[in-house]
Design a protein around this motif. Structure first.
Motif, short mmCIF file in Angstrom:
data_model
loop_
_atom_site.label_atom_id
_atom_site.label_comp_id
_atom_site.label_asym_id
_atom_site.label_seq_id
_atom_site.Cartn_x
_atom_site.Cartn_y
_atom_site.Cartn_z
N ASP A 128 11.63 20.05 25.54
CA ASP A 128 10.49 19.85 24.95
C ASP A 128 10.35 19.01 23.87
N GLU A 129 11.66 18.15 23.35
CA GLU A 129 11.42 17.38 22.34
C GLU A 129 11.39 15.95 23.06
N GLN A 130 11.79 15.89 24.14
CA GLN A 130 11.98 14.65 24.84
C GLN A 130 10.61 13.58 25.15
N PRO A 131 9.53 14.19 25.28
CA PRO A 131 8.30 13.25 25.33
C PRO A 131 8.14 12.48 24.07
N LYS A 132 8.49 13.33 22.84
CA LYS A 132 8.27 12.81 21.33
C LYS A 132 9.43 11.67 21.25
N LEU B 106 18.17 5.43 27.52
CA LEU B 106 17.32 6.54 27.87
C LEU B 106 18.06 7.71 28.40
N ALA B 107 19.12 7.16 29.10
CA ALA B 107 20.04 8.34 29.83
C ALA B 107 20.68 9.11 28.55
N VAL B 108 21.08 8.36 27.36
CA VAL B 108 21.58 9.25 26.41
C VAL B 108 20.79 10.02 25.76
N LEU B 109 19.60 9.34 25.53
CA LEU B 109 18.37 10.08 24.82
C LEU B 109 17.97 11.33 25.63
N MET B 110 18.07 11.34 26.83
CA MET B 110 17.66 12.37 27.82
C MET B 110 18.63 13.50 27.72
N ASN B 111 20.15 13.21 27.11
CA ASN B 111 21.06 13.99 27.44
C ASN B 111 21.41 14.66 25.77
N VAL B 112 20.64 14.17 24.66
CA VAL B 112 20.85 14.70 23.33
C VAL B 112 19.68 15.47 22.72
N MET C 85 11.51 10.13 33.94
CA MET C 85 12.63 10.72 33.47
C MET C 85 12.82 11.95 33.53
N GLN C 86 11.69 12.88 33.56
CA GLN C 86 11.82 14.34 33.77
C GLN C 86 11.56 14.69 35.39
N ALA C 87 11.20 13.66 36.09
CA ALA C 87 11.13 13.83 37.45
C ALA C 87 12.51 14.31 38.33
N LEU C 88 13.63 13.53 37.66
CA LEU C 88 14.88 13.54 38.30
C LEU C 88 15.83 14.76 37.18
N PRO C 89 16.83 15.30 37.84
CA PRO C 89 17.73 16.09 37.28
C PRO C 89 18.18 15.50 35.79
N ARG C 90 18.78 16.00 35.03
CA ARG C 90 19.25 15.32 33.69
C ARG C 90 20.34 14.47 34.12
N GLU C 91 21.51 15.04 34.98
CA GLU C 91 22.62 14.29 35.06
C GLU C 91 22.38 13.07 35.75
N LYS C 92 21.32 12.86 36.36
CA LYS C 92 20.84 11.69 36.91
C LYS C 92 19.94 10.70 36.06
N ALA C 93 20.03 11.05 34.75
CA ALA C 93 19.41 10.35 33.86
C ALA C 93 19.60 8.67 33.94
N GLY C 94 20.93 8.34 34.13
CA GLY C 94 21.12 6.89 34.11
C GLY C 94 20.37 6.18 35.28
N SER C 95 20.52 7.04 36.55
CA SER C 95 19.81 6.47 37.66
C SER C 95 18.44 6.45 37.66
N VAL D 69 25.72 17.72 18.51
CA VAL D 69 24.95 16.70 19.03
C VAL D 69 23.43 16.65 18.68
N HIS D 70 23.19 18.21 18.81
CA HIS D 70 21.66 18.47 18.42
C HIS D 70 21.11 18.02 16.85
N ARG D 71 22.27 18.41 16.01
CA ARG D 71 22.02 17.96 14.52
C ARG D 71 21.60 16.77 14.37
N ARG D 72 22.54 15.73 14.70
CA ARG D 72 22.41 14.26 14.61
C ARG D 72 21.30 13.50 15.74
N ARG D 73 20.65 14.24 16.48
CA ARG D 73 19.85 13.59 17.51
C ARG D 73 19.04 12.57 17.04
N TRP D 74 18.52 12.57 15.82
CA TRP D 74 17.47 11.58 15.51
C TRP D 74 18.28 10.18 14.94
N ALA D 75 19.58 10.60 14.33
CA ALA D 75 20.27 9.36 13.91
C ALA D 75 20.68 8.58 15.29
#
Length: 529
Positions: A146-150, A136-142, A397-407, A16-22
């Motif tokens: 450290d790359e999330q703000p970008k 946004l939820a998928v973004l936070m999970n791929v 998005m960073q205030a809550l746990p990653r698994e709650k990204a959708g919420s 997943v990491h390798r194709r994160r930008w696509a």
């Protein structure tokens, strides 16, 4: 002897990491159609308000409902859509949402009346409610933390791109095709997005999802509809003291209060009220709500200023919004650099103050103000917006746990949409009331029924004037003067709301030191397929 640095532990699978930008590009395409639809509609408002066969002859209140039907259904269902995405899988939510959105777009293009358009816009919103939080939820999970703000900055820049493409595309379509083409254009984009989504995007979900909360969803939708309907009705009647208006607004507030009480006591709430104990989270949510309250209302009247007062075509009006979008596209991905240097509080407060100053500047515009001044205002508004959206989205998005990204994404987008809906309702009502007050004494020679219709909006007045022939030309100048005064009043209201947002951010958003601290994230649950 120097000890070699330990390898960075990845929470995201390597494939997943390798194709994160696509994947990000695919998510932005999905985001594009949701945002593009609203920006296209803003340009098409004047055309849709024109009588058949060119348009649908929609009134001011019907135009507001064409926008608010989408916004209210979207906002009301985001809670459930975010929870379903976390529970069943965000990829599934994206795919289902895109299919429904595409079907709603095709039906909206063939609407035969304002009521049908409002209904099909609501169907489109049903699909969009599943698309927006999932992106946004998928973004936070791929992306790693450290790359999330970008990544979020690029995501926010995509909003600017959609704002640019929407009006220009809408203008080109309206110049060559019927008004329904502004909705039909969504269909090929949906098909492309579906194909890329199936190919590239991994599925992810919350390993411990809560139960659904149908009662909470119903209460939130009913409360918002009553509240905004009451505000729109007050503007339409030019009387907020009307018993029905007051009753509807109070009923909406009462239902929303009941919703909050119910959510606090529920063991499976749609929205965990405890999230709001985090001051950074709450202030970021508030900032997004207030800035969209101000901007959506102002965008609504700026279309009539450029087309009705200044005489620009839909395509020209779309091109005039290009600086607003370009500034967001340029600065949103780079806003994190200012956050790194000055902190979230300083960056976002400055952005809010820029928005407030630009809205206040609208109060100085006249019918013959050099158009480059409007372009500068739009560019600076986009610059301010870029430095609000990126830092507040990262904080949320960073205030809550990653698994709650959708919420987290659903909450952010819900408050953004509710803020925008209320902005259109409140500021649209201010515009409508101020315009009616300014034009009514110039309409005394018209029959009573025609007088009421002609006083509803500048487009309605100009429409009546056109039917009257030479006699109606005397209404054009008073209509422009009344609209400009109403626009000035509305812009100052919007500026006041933006100042309030700046105060909230300055008091409660974390500063530079706090912005750099983070909490440990739970493990990602993802399926790479």
């Amino acid at each position: 002897m120097t000890t070699p640095a330990a390898p960075v532990e990845r929470r995201v699978p390597d494939a997943v990491h390798r194709r994160r930008w696509a994947i990000l590009g695919t998510l932005m395409l999905s985001l594009l159609i949701v945002v593009l639809d609203n920006s296209i509609l803003n340009v098409a408002i004047k055309t849709i308000s024109t009588p058949a066969p060119i348009g649908l002859g929609a009134t001011q209140s019907e135009l507001e409902w064409a926008i608010n039907a989408y916004t209210l259904v979207f906002a009301g269902l985001l809670f459930t859509a975010g929870l379903l995405g976390d529970r069943l899988g965000r990829k599934k939510a994206l795919l289902a949402g895109l299919v429904v959105f595409g079907a709603g777009s095709a039906l909206a293009a063939e609407s035969g009346s304002p009521d049908q358009l409002i209904a099909f816009r609501a169907l489109m919103a049903l699909g969009a409610a599943f698309v927006m939080p999932a992106t946004l939820a998928v973004l936070m999970n791929v992306f790693e933390r450290d790359e999330q703000p970008k990544a979020i900055g690029i995501w926010a820049g995509g909003v600017g791109l959609a704002i640019a493409i929407g009006p220009i595309t809408g203008g080109v379509l309206l110049d060559h095709f019927w008004w329904g083409s502004v909705f039909l254009i969504n269909v090929p984009i949906v098909i492309l997005a579906l194909a890329l989504m199936i190919w590239l995007v991994p599925d992810s979900r919350d390993p411990s999802p809560g139960r659904l909360d149908p009662i909470g969803v119903v209460l939130s939708v009913v409360g918002l509809v009553l509240l905004v309907y009451g505000i729109i009705k007050g503007g339409q009647l030019a009387d907020f003291t009307d018993t029905k208006v007051i009753g509807t607004i109070l009923a909406g507030l009462a239902v929303l209060a009941l919703f909050v009480v119910f959510e606090k006591r529920s063991d499976h709430p749609s929205i965990d009220v405890g999230y709001f104990k985090n001051k950074a989270f709450s202030s970021a949510i508030t900032a997004i709500s207030l800035v969209f309250f101000a901007l959506m209302g102002v965008t609504f009247f700026s279309v009539f200023y450029t087309q009705s007062v200044r005489g620009y075509s839909p395509l020209q009006a779309g091109l005039l919004l290009l600086p607003l979008a370009a500034a967001q596209l340029i600065f949103a991905p780079r806003a994190r650099l200012l956050v790194d240097r000055f902190g979230n509080k300083a960056t976002t407060t400055a952005g809010m103050l820029i928005i407030a100053a630009m809205l206040a500047a609208f109060a100085a515009l006249t019918a013959d103000t050099p158009i480059w001044i409007l372009e500068v205002l739009f560019f600076l508004m986009g610059t301010g917006m870029a430095h609000i959206m990126t830092p507040t989205s990262v904080v949320i998005m960073q205030a809550l746990p990653r698994e709650k990204a959708g919420s987290a994404s659903a909450l952010s987008n819900t408050f953004r949409q509710v803020g925008g809906a209320l902005g259109i309702a409140v500021l649209g009502s201010v515009l409508s009331t101020s315009y009616r007050d300014g034009i009514q004494d110039k309409l005394t020679f018209l029959p009573a029924g025609v007088r009421h219709t002609a006083g509803e909006s500048i487009e309605a007045t100009l429409g009546v004037a056109a039917k009257l022939g030479p006699k109606g030309r005397a209404l054009v100048s008073p209509a422009n003067d009344a609209f400009l005064h109403a626009m000035h009043v509305t812009a100052l209201w919007g500026a006041g709301v933006a100042v309030l947002g700046a105060v909230v951010v300055a008091l409660f958003l974390p500063g530079k030191a706090a912005a750099r601290t983070g909490t440990e994230e739970p493990e990602l649950v993802a399926a790479d397929h």
